[in-house]
Design an enzyme around this catalytic site. Structure first.
Site, mmCIF file in Angstrom:
data_model
loop_
_atom_site.group_PDB
_atom_site.id
_atom_site.type_symbol
_atom_site.label_atom_id
_atom_site.label_comp_id
_atom_site.label_asym_id
_atom_site.label_seq_id
_atom_site.Cartn_x
_atom_site.Cartn_y
_atom_site.Cartn_z
ATOM 1 N N SER A 142 0.981 -1.286 0.016
ATOM 2 C CA SER A 142 -0.018 -0.034 -0.049
ATOM 3 C C SER A 142 0.854 1.189 0.143
ATOM 4 O O SER A 142 1.916 1.416 0.687
ATOM 5 C CB SER A 142 -0.966 -0.114 0.957
ATOM 6 N N THR A 145 -5.441 2.561 -7.509
ATOM 7 C CA THR A 145 -6.710 2.524 -6.767
ATOM 8 C C THR A 145 -7.310 3.722 -7.115
ATOM 9 O O THR A 145 -7.138 5.090 -6.864
ATOM 10 C CB THR A 145 -6.622 2.604 -5.431
ATOM 11 N N LYS A 162 -7.495 -0.718 -9.822
ATOM 12 C CA LYS A 162 -8.151 -1.393 -8.694
ATOM 13 C C LYS A 162 -9.457 -0.655 -8.263
ATOM 14 O O LYS A 162 -9.150 0.569 -8.165
ATOM 15 C CB LYS A 162 -7.251 -1.613 -7.447
HETATM 16 C C1 FNR Z 1 -7.818 -1.274 2.767
HETATM 17 N N1 FNR Z 1 -7.870 -1.059 1.322
HETATM 18 C C2 FNR Z 1 -6.743 -0.576 0.607
HETATM 19 N N2 FNR Z 1 -6.982 -0.376 -0.563
HETATM 20 C C3 FNR Z 1 -5.942 0.163 -1.127
HETATM 21 O O1 FNR Z 1 -6.129 0.243 -2.429
HETATM 22 N N3 FNR Z 1 -4.980 1.106 -0.699
HETATM 23 C C4 FNR Z 1 -4.929 1.219 0.653
HETATM 24 O O2 FNR Z 1 -4.303 1.591 1.506
HETATM 25 C C5 FNR Z 1 -5.959 0.417 1.325
HETATM 26 N N4 FNR Z 1 -5.934 0.350 2.876
HETATM 27 C C6 FNR Z 1 -6.948 -0.351 3.489
HETATM 28 C C7 FNR Z 1 -6.879 -0.503 4.938
HETATM 29 C C8 FNR Z 1 -7.896 -1.221 5.621
HETATM 30 C C9 FNR Z 1 -7.807 -1.217 7.109
HETATM 31 C C10 FNR Z 1 -8.769 -2.313 4.825
HETATM 32 C C11 FNR Z 1 -9.767 -3.272 5.486
HETATM 33 C C12 FNR Z 1 -8.729 -2.293 3.559
HETATM 34 C C13 FNR Z 1 -8.862 -2.120 0.584
HETATM 35 C C14 FNR Z 1 -8.014 -3.474 0.389
HETATM 36 O O3 FNR Z 1 -7.075 -3.326 -0.575
HETATM 37 C C15 FNR Z 1 -9.315 -4.574 -0.244
HETATM 38 O O4 FNR Z 1 -9.902 -3.782 -1.302
HETATM 39 C C16 FNR Z 1 -10.101 -4.882 0.997
HETATM 40 O O5 FNR Z 1 -9.686 -5.134 2.123
HETATM 41 C C17 FNR Z 1 -10.618 -6.432 0.464
HETATM 42 O O6 FNR Z 1 -11.559 -6.702 1.250
HETATM 43 P P1 FNR Z 1 -11.290 -7.907 2.716
HETATM 44 O O7 FNR Z 1 -10.441 -8.844 2.035
HETATM 45 O O8 FNR Z 1 -10.763 -6.802 3.722
HETATM 46 O O9 FNR Z 1 -12.816 -8.205 2.754
#
Ligand code: FNR
Length: 360
Positions: free
Chosen positions: A109, A159, A231
């Site tokens: 990330s 993203t 994404k």
């Molecule tokens: C994320 N997600 C996310 N996506 C991204 O592109 N950059 C980021 O910095 C973050 N940060 C982030 C923090 C936290 C705490 C969560 C829970 C999610 C989204 C992540 O990439 C992904 O799309 C989801 O977490 C997928 O769902 P599940 O597996 O958590 O159910």
């Protein structure tokens, strides 16, 4: 030695809930608004039934697959999630080592609490992509792209579902932000000109550019030769546009239900996107993957690979690198078993015939 108390991913979730501070747990768990989409991501898999085949000699099951031409041990990678040092002191270094050990793909990330350099050094042979946001200040985006390219990250994951951050109620109540000893390491010092400006999550607010559009995808292509993966796509219309713009991959994602509440579960949009794309680019997905069965269903519906977000964080909270390895190992074992019980000997044999569409 096998830990008999940690049998499935939910056990790690329970552990994390018990052991993390309330504000940290709330941040990881959060969905937007009423959390309908977050919860539906999980429920949607449970609505799908399989059509298992029998008597097909499943004495050997090969779970390997590839993403962008690189072989990985099974079709599960680690989605980009922010702030791993909140869950475990080594943070993203532990995550990187675990995915290297298991031979899968880790999407680091932008909002990592270790720098892209530290992550690359911790797992020098790991297969990594970098997740990118676009900043108002394009130079910041450009600089980080140059750094990850030089460090051997193999793709840029742009993203696109965060023009603004979704409304996560508990984070507001808790006034959640990074504690002062943790930093968004990738941008140390770079945000200085904005010191004193309002912050969100310990990051200067208003740094992400809500004007982001398809022309920025072209800009990114002009900047770097790395493959670009978008994404956050949820419709066939946007999937078509992504292909037309020459990207190399799509991640069907609703950000774990943290952005638009009321949007669809990701597994429910996967088929229309796979149909629209027709194999022209690889389609991946994330959201709600908690068992090997979930993985099997997503692959059957056309995903090349799935990614886990929160479960990796629960693994970290449990035991750092070892915990993330355990999470991946459990998913691997469950996936292999589901393959065998449904008559699939390798990943190529997993297809839509496995899904009972009459029931959907
Ligand atoms: C994320 N997600 C996310 N996506 C991204 O592109 N950059 C980021 O910095 C973050 N940060 C982030 C923090 C936290 C705490 C969560 C829970 C999610 C989204 C992540 O990439 C992904 O799309 C989801 O977490 C997928 O769902 P599940 O597996 O958590 O159910």
């Amino acid at each position: 030695c096998v830990d008999m108390t940690m049998v499935c991913l939910n056990d790690f979730e329970e552990y994390a809930k018990q052991h993390l501070s309330k504000a940290t747990w709330d941040y990881y768990e959060a969905g937007a608004d009423d959390c309908c989409t977050r919860d539906d991501n999980l429920l949607a898999y449970k609505r799908i039934r399989l059509r298992p085949r029998i008597l097909r000699d499943v004495s050997i099951n090969d779970t390997r697959t590839s993403v962008l031409g690189m072989e990985i041990s099974f079709p599960v990678g680690i989605a980009p999630t922010a702030f791993h040092c909140l869950a475990w002191h080594e943070g993203e270094l532990a995550t990187a080592r675990a995915s290297e050990a298991v031979n899968t793909c880790y999407i680091a990330s932008t909002y990592s609490t270790c720098s892209v350099e530290e992550i690359a050094a911790a797992a020098p042979n790991g297969y990594r992509w970098f997740q990118l946001y676009l900043y108002r200040h394009r130079k910041l985006s450009e600089q980080i792209v140059r750094r990850v390219e030089a460090l051997g990250y193999k793709a840029l994951v742009l993203t696109v579902d965060v023009p603004y951050t979704g409304k996560r109620r508990n984070d507001i109540r808790n006034q959640f932000k990074l504690p002062p000893h943790l930093k968004v390491k990738n941008f140390e010092g770079m945000f200085q000109e904005q010191a004193g400006s309002p912050e969100k999550y310990g990051i200067p607010a208003n740094t992400l550019d809500p004007s982001i559009s398809w022309k920025d995808v072209c800009w990114l292509q002009s900047l770097s030769r790395l493959p670009i993966i978008i994404k956050g796509i949820l419709t066939k219309e946007d999937a078509e546009l992504a292909v037309e713009h020459g990207v190399q991959g799509i991640i069907v994602s609703n950000h774990g239900g943290r952005q638009l509440d009321g949007g669809p579960a990701t597994i429910d949009c996967l088929p229309e996107i796979v149909d629209a794309v027709q194999g022209r680019v690889e389609v991946y997905m994330d959201g709600g993957i908690r068992t090997g069965n979930d993985v099997l269903k997503a692959i059957a519906l056309g995903a090349k690979c799935v990614f886990i977000g929160r479960p990796a964080i629960w693994g970290l909270a449990y035991k750092g690198e070892e915990g993330v390895r355990e999470i991946l190992q459990i998913l691997h074992d469950e996936f292999r078993l589901s393959m065998a019980l449904s008559g699939c000997r390798n990943v190529a044999e997993i297809n839509r015939n496995l899904i009972q569409f009459s029931r959907l």
